[in-house]
Design an enzyme around this catalytic site. Structure first.
Site, PDB file in Angstrom:
ATOM      1  N   THR A 193      33.102 -33.375  17.684  1.00 33.65           N
ATOM      2  CA  THR A 193      34.013 -32.341  17.156  1.00 33.65           C
ATOM      3  C   THR A 193      33.771 -30.963  17.761  1.00 33.65           C
ATOM      4  OG1 THR A 193      32.506 -32.213  15.270  1.00 33.65           O
ATOM      5  CG2 THR A 193      34.528 -33.473  14.958  1.00 33.65           C
TER       6      THR A 193
ATOM      7  N   GLU B 161      32.614 -13.788  32.383  1.00 31.39           N
ATOM      8  CA  GLU B 161      33.790 -14.378  33.044  1.00 31.39           C
ATOM      9  C   GLU B 161      35.069 -13.643  32.626  1.00 31.39           C
ATOM     10  OE1 GLU B 161      32.266 -18.970  33.881  1.00 31.39           O
ATOM     11  OE2 GLU B 161      33.901 -18.666  32.453  1.00 31.39           O
TER      12      GLU B 161
ATOM     13  N   HIS C  32      28.029 -27.236  60.390  1.00 31.95           N
ATOM     14  CA  HIS C  32      28.008 -25.837  60.826  1.00 31.95           C
ATOM     15  C   HIS C  32      29.396 -25.424  61.288  1.00 31.95           C
ATOM     16  CE1 HIS C  32      26.566 -22.082  62.501  1.00 31.95           C
ATOM     17  NE2 HIS C  32      27.283 -22.353  63.595  1.00 31.95           N
TER      18      HIS C  32
HETATM   19  P1  FAD Z   1      35.353 -29.642  22.271  1.00 31.50           P
HETATM   20  O1  FAD Z   1      35.801 -29.536  23.665  1.00 31.50           O
HETATM   21  O2  FAD Z   1      35.183 -28.476  21.453  1.00 31.50           O
HETATM   22  O3  FAD Z   1      36.272 -30.725  21.583  1.00 31.50           O
HETATM   23  C1  FAD Z   1      36.187 -31.047  20.233  1.00 31.50           C
HETATM   24  C2  FAD Z   1      37.554 -31.472  19.765  1.00 31.50           C
HETATM   25  O4  FAD Z   1      37.419 -32.008  18.447  1.00 31.50           O
HETATM   26  C3  FAD Z   1      38.551 -30.330  19.651  1.00 31.50           C
HETATM   27  O5  FAD Z   1      39.714 -30.640  20.369  1.00 31.50           O
HETATM   28  C4  FAD Z   1      38.835 -30.211  18.162  1.00 31.50           C
HETATM   29  O6  FAD Z   1      40.193 -29.861  17.884  1.00 31.50           O
HETATM   30  C5  FAD Z   1      38.545 -31.623  17.685  1.00 31.50           C
HETATM   31  N1  FAD Z   1      38.154 -31.727  16.280  1.00 31.50           N
HETATM   32  C6  FAD Z   1      37.214 -31.012  15.627  1.00 31.50           C
HETATM   33  N2  FAD Z   1      37.082 -31.445  14.357  1.00 31.50           N
HETATM   34  C7  FAD Z   1      37.977 -32.462  14.222  1.00 31.50           C
HETATM   35  C8  FAD Z   1      38.314 -33.324  13.145  1.00 31.50           C
HETATM   36  N3  FAD Z   1      37.693 -33.254  11.975  1.00 31.50           N
HETATM   37  N4  FAD Z   1      39.282 -34.231  13.342  1.00 31.50           N
HETATM   38  C9  FAD Z   1      39.919 -34.329  14.547  1.00 31.50           C
HETATM   39  N5  FAD Z   1      39.642 -33.556  15.587  1.00 31.50           N
HETATM   40  C10 FAD Z   1      38.669 -32.641  15.433  1.00 31.50           C
HETATM   41  N6  FAD Z   1      31.905 -25.462  29.797  1.00 31.50           N
HETATM   42  C11 FAD Z   1      31.705 -25.821  31.086  1.00 31.50           C
HETATM   43  O7  FAD Z   1      30.976 -26.788  31.337  1.00 31.50           O
HETATM   44  N7  FAD Z   1      32.286 -25.127  32.108  1.00 31.50           N
HETATM   45  C12 FAD Z   1      33.086 -24.058  31.888  1.00 31.50           C
HETATM   46  O8  FAD Z   1      33.584 -23.452  32.843  1.00 31.50           O
HETATM   47  C13 FAD Z   1      33.313 -23.657  30.551  1.00 31.50           C
HETATM   48  N8  FAD Z   1      34.103 -22.598  30.277  1.00 31.50           N
HETATM   49  C14 FAD Z   1      34.346 -22.255  28.972  1.00 31.50           C
HETATM   50  C15 FAD Z   1      35.155 -21.156  28.717  1.00 31.50           C
HETATM   51  C16 FAD Z   1      35.421 -20.784  27.409  1.00 31.50           C
HETATM   52  C17 FAD Z   1      36.298 -19.595  27.138  1.00 31.50           C
HETATM   53  C18 FAD Z   1      34.875 -21.554  26.340  1.00 31.50           C
HETATM   54  C19 FAD Z   1      35.174 -21.184  24.914  1.00 31.50           C
HETATM   55  C20 FAD Z   1      34.059 -22.631  26.587  1.00 31.50           C
HETATM   56  C21 FAD Z   1      33.779 -22.998  27.901  1.00 31.50           C
HETATM   57  N9  FAD Z   1      32.938 -24.071  28.205  1.00 31.50           N
HETATM   58  C22 FAD Z   1      32.710 -24.414  29.507  1.00 31.50           C
HETATM   59  C23 FAD Z   1      32.293 -24.867  27.148  1.00 31.50           C
HETATM   60  C24 FAD Z   1      33.071 -26.189  26.943  1.00 31.50           C
HETATM   61  O9  FAD Z   1      34.402 -25.885  26.603  1.00 31.50           O
HETATM   62  C25 FAD Z   1      32.411 -27.008  25.848  1.00 31.50           C
HETATM   63  O10 FAD Z   1      31.049 -27.178  26.119  1.00 31.50           O
HETATM   64  C26 FAD Z   1      33.069 -28.384  25.758  1.00 31.50           C
HETATM   65  O11 FAD Z   1      34.443 -28.259  25.498  1.00 31.50           O
HETATM   66  C27 FAD Z   1      32.403 -29.225  24.678  1.00 31.50           C
HETATM   67  O12 FAD Z   1      33.022 -30.469  24.611  1.00 31.50           O
HETATM   68  P2  FAD Z   1      33.059 -31.299  23.246  1.00 31.50           P
HETATM   69  O13 FAD Z   1      33.818 -32.542  23.549  1.00 31.50           O
HETATM   70  O14 FAD Z   1      31.709 -31.395  22.679  1.00 31.50           O
HETATM   71  O15 FAD Z   1      33.885 -30.388  22.226  1.00 31.50           O
HETATM   72  P1  NAD Z   2      26.300 -17.137  25.328  1.00 33.35           P
HETATM   73  O1  NAD Z   2      25.270 -17.747  24.495  1.00 33.35           O
HETATM   74  O2  NAD Z   2      26.411 -17.503  26.757  1.00 33.35           O
HETATM   75  O3  NAD Z   2      26.178 -15.541  25.297  1.00 33.35           O
HETATM   76  C1  NAD Z   2      26.210 -14.820  24.122  1.00 33.35           C
HETATM   77  C2  NAD Z   2      25.591 -13.478  24.394  1.00 33.35           C
HETATM   78  O4  NAD Z   2      25.784 -12.657  23.262  1.00 33.35           O
HETATM   79  C3  NAD Z   2      24.091 -13.543  24.651  1.00 33.35           C
HETATM   80  O5  NAD Z   2      23.782 -12.804  25.791  1.00 33.35           O
HETATM   81  C4  NAD Z   2      23.506 -12.941  23.389  1.00 33.35           C
HETATM   82  O6  NAD Z   2      22.262 -12.297  23.606  1.00 33.35           O
HETATM   83  C5  NAD Z   2      24.587 -11.961  23.009  1.00 33.35           C
HETATM   84  N1  NAD Z   2      24.586 -11.559  21.607  1.00 33.35           N
HETATM   85  C6  NAD Z   2      24.303 -12.309  20.527  1.00 33.35           C
HETATM   86  N2  NAD Z   2      24.422 -11.576  19.406  1.00 33.35           N
HETATM   87  C7  NAD Z   2      24.785 -10.326  19.803  1.00 33.35           C
HETATM   88  C8  NAD Z   2      25.059  -9.122  19.118  1.00 33.35           C
HETATM   89  N3  NAD Z   2      24.976  -9.056  17.800  1.00 33.35           N
HETATM   90  N4  NAD Z   2      25.408  -8.040  19.825  1.00 33.35           N
HETATM   91  C9  NAD Z   2      25.489  -8.089  21.193  1.00 33.35           C
HETATM   92  N5  NAD Z   2      25.222  -9.217  21.883  1.00 33.35           N
HETATM   93  C10 NAD Z   2      24.897 -10.320  21.194  1.00 33.35           C
HETATM   94  O7  NAD Z   2      27.676 -17.440  24.562  1.00 33.35           O
HETATM   95  P2  NAD Z   2      29.173 -17.228  24.988  1.00 33.35           P
HETATM   96  O8  NAD Z   2      29.285 -16.389  26.190  1.00 33.35           O
HETATM   97  O9  NAD Z   2      29.884 -16.835  23.745  1.00 33.35           O
HETATM   98  O10 NAD Z   2      29.578 -18.695  25.378  1.00 33.35           O
HETATM   99  C11 NAD Z   2      29.492 -19.755  24.409  1.00 33.35           C
HETATM  100  C12 NAD Z   2      29.177 -21.069  25.053  1.00 33.35           C
HETATM  101  O11 NAD Z   2      30.246 -21.491  25.875  1.00 33.35           O
HETATM  102  C13 NAD Z   2      27.945 -20.958  25.914  1.00 33.35           C
HETATM  103  O12 NAD Z   2      26.949 -21.799  25.384  1.00 33.35           O
HETATM  104  C14 NAD Z   2      28.336 -21.443  27.259  1.00 33.35           C
HETATM  105  O13 NAD Z   2      27.498 -22.444  27.725  1.00 33.35           O
HETATM  106  C15 NAD Z   2      29.744 -22.005  27.077  1.00 33.35           C
HETATM  107  N6  NAD Z   2      30.542 -21.507  28.206  1.00 33.35           N
HETATM  108  C16 NAD Z   2      30.246 -21.990  29.441  1.00 33.35           C
HETATM  109  C17 NAD Z   2      30.932 -21.505  30.533  1.00 33.35           C
HETATM  110  C18 NAD Z   2      30.593 -22.035  31.879  1.00 33.35           C
HETATM  111  O14 NAD Z   2      29.898 -23.039  31.962  1.00 33.35           O
HETATM  112  N7  NAD Z   2      31.045 -21.414  32.956  1.00 33.35           N
HETATM  113  C19 NAD Z   2      31.894 -20.520  30.392  1.00 33.35           C
HETATM  114  C20 NAD Z   2      32.135 -20.012  29.125  1.00 33.35           C
HETATM  115  C21 NAD Z   2      31.450 -20.543  28.031  1.00 33.35           C
END
Ligand code: FAD
Ligand code: NAD
Length: 462
Positions: A144, A188, A441
């Protein structure tokens, strides 16, 4: 309500859930996948990885046209930004990929239930919503995912004070965007809006950006991001964010408050277990909502498994996918495989930042004797030709065995270059193995080869 039978019921169709569903179906199980959102693909495809990368690409093109083309002898007059079109392109990319998953479900004979899944005892899940049903099964897999973590005092209004979801869809370029959190999302999405013309201030609680990442990489990245115009306030504690009309005010402990027109809260994400019915089977979560699992992804209840953002470890799409495959292979074949040391992490800024395995601080803390080999993009022919020379690759190897323990790259295409080193760690390669492998290269990959030579003996192109 109709009762249906399945071998495996997966709750959530994010990267963890949908990949598990496909692999389980390939292995012969009768699989159901429940998703409460209309589009399949989870956070990653709908409001995470994919739309953010689409906007990062578009905004980088705009930035290059504005600032870099002239270095190649290309002049542009009347350059303009059509944000509506940029957003439409992003939405099209998302739609193509999410509908692609619906196609994959059909192809693999996976039953898709649209609705909210709730566990109602071992082997029983109730679907509430469009496809309401009672599902009986041998195994349940919780996938989830996660939701944005709130911050006390920050009054999210789903518009001007929002999370990444809002920041992926602003209708105009903010004049002044304040980002709370200098983690992956903050950097990002802060980069996207900076490139499109916003003033961007990033507030971070810790003394450095990207806490936990290799310190040398962080130092270099901070310098580059500052040069790009991101304004950092490090070591500050945000106490609130409020809105009056179109003006937002962000307050901090011991600092003057900042007024701006948009606030992005990006202080991490927390597991999504609300209303999942964990109580009905006696599964207790750990703070902040993590579902405890054993090495086989099994919860405290036999037949109920969990993977992805809802369990411990980095919140990454590919980590969720690897866990999903290992989990269902474990269910069907009795064993599943995952190597957490070989899971890369990439920050898709410009330049990209990519890491895999251990960093220097972790090796020092563990008392492991290591050697570091570093090579700069500045000395690479391809980087010179494309005009993108900021950054370096660093490979960390065991001092005695030469085995690769970690790799850290900041530079052009770092997110793709790191794959070679993740495979290297998986295959227990030494730096000599990488150094003596032929790399085309001129290619950026030669930076990795030269860093490997630097770790093994010494580089030749510098
Ligand atoms: P999710 O992708 O969160 O999927 C869970 C799904 O479960 C959702 O669709 C939700 O609607 C559904 N769900 C929840 N509860 C229920 C329920 N009770 N019944 C039915 N459905 C339900 N990670 C990367 O590796 N690379 C990136 O570039 C990257 N960029 C990101 C950028 C942003 C802005 C954000 C927010 C995250 C990013 N992440 C990235 C993190 C990545 O999105 C998550 O780590 C990943 O989606 C986790 O996969 P998951 O399947 O565990 O959960
Ligand atoms: P993050 O954990 O990467 O960063 C959160 C930041 O907020 C940290 O630097 C932390 O010290 C800071 N922070 C926490 N409390 C604070 C406060 N009170 N005031 C100011 N700063 C505070 O989390 P995120 O950027 O929200 O991303 C969430 C998750 O999504 C991450 O775990 C990341 O792995 C995933 N994600 C991955 C990608 C990618 O793989 N390219 C891109 C986006 C998100």
């Amino acid at each position: 309500m109709e009762t249906k039978q399945h071998d495996l019921v997966i709750i959530g169709a994010g990267p963890g859930g949908y990949i598990s569903a496909i692999r389980a179906a390939q292995l012969g199980l009768n699989v159901a996948c429940i998703e409460m959102e209309k589009a399949l693909g989870g956070t990653c495809l709908r409001v995470g990885c994919i739309p953010s990368k689409a906007l990062l690409e578009s905004s980088e093109h705009f930035h290059e046209a504005q600032n870099e083309f002239k270095n190649h002898g290309i002049g542009i007059e009347g350059l303009s930004l059509d944000l509506k079109k940029m957003m439409k392109r992003k939405d099209t990319v998302v739609r193509q990929l999410t509908t692609g998953i619906a196609g994959l479900f059909k192809k693999n004979g996976i039953t898709h239930y649209m609705g909210k899944g709730r566990i109602d005892g071992p082997g029983k899940v109730i679907v509430e919503g469009k496809d309401e049903a009672i599902l009986e099964c041998k195994n349940i897999l919780i996938a989830t995912g996660s939701v944005s973590a709130p911050l006390p005092g920050v009054e999210l209004d789903g518009d001007r004070i929002g999370t990444s979801t809002e920041a992926l869809a602003y209708s105009e370029v903010p004049e002044h965007l304040v980002v709370i959190g200098a983690g992956v999302i903050g950097l990002e999405l802060g980069s996207v809006w900076k490139r499109l013309g916003a003033k961007v201030t990033v507030l971070e609680y810790m003394p450095n950006i990207l806490p936990g990442m290799d310190a040398e990489l962080v130092k270099h990245a901070t310098k580059i991001f500052k040069k790009q115009g991101l304004d950092f306030k490090l070591g500050v504690k945000v106490t609130g964010a409020t809105k009056e009309g179109d003006t937002c005010t962000v307050t901090m402990e011991g600092e003057e408050s900042i007024t701006c027109d948009r606030v992005l809260l990006a202080v991490g994400r927390r597991p999504n277990t609300e209303g999942l019915g964990l109580d009905s089977v006696g599964i207790e979560t750990e703070r902040p909502g993590i579902i405890p699992i054993n090495d086989h992804f099994q919860t405290s209840v036999p037949g109920i498994y969990a993977i992805g953002d809802v369990v411990r470890g980095p919140m990454l799409a590919h980590k969720a996918e690897e866990e999903g495959v290992a989990c269902v292979e474990g269910i069907v074949k009795g064993y599943g495989y995952i190597n957490y040391d070989a899971i890369p992490g990439v920050v898709y800024t410009h330049p990209e930042i990519a890491t895999v395995g251990k960093n220097e601080e972790q090796l020092k803390e563990a008392g492991i004797e290591y050697k570091a080999g570093t090579f700069p993009f500045m000395a690479n022919g391809r980087a010179k030709a494309i005009g993108d020379t900021d950054g370096f690759a660093k490979i960390l190897v065991d001092k005695t065995t030469d085995r690769i323990l970690g790799a850290h790259i900041i530079g052009p295409q770092a997110g793709d270059l790191i794959a070679e080193l993740a495979v290297g760690i998986e295959f227990k390669a030494s730096s000599e193995d990488i150094a003596r492998s032929s790399h085309a290269h001129p290619s950026l990959a030669e930076v990795v080869k030269e860093a490997a030579w630097a770790a093994y003996d010494r580089p030749m192109s510098m």
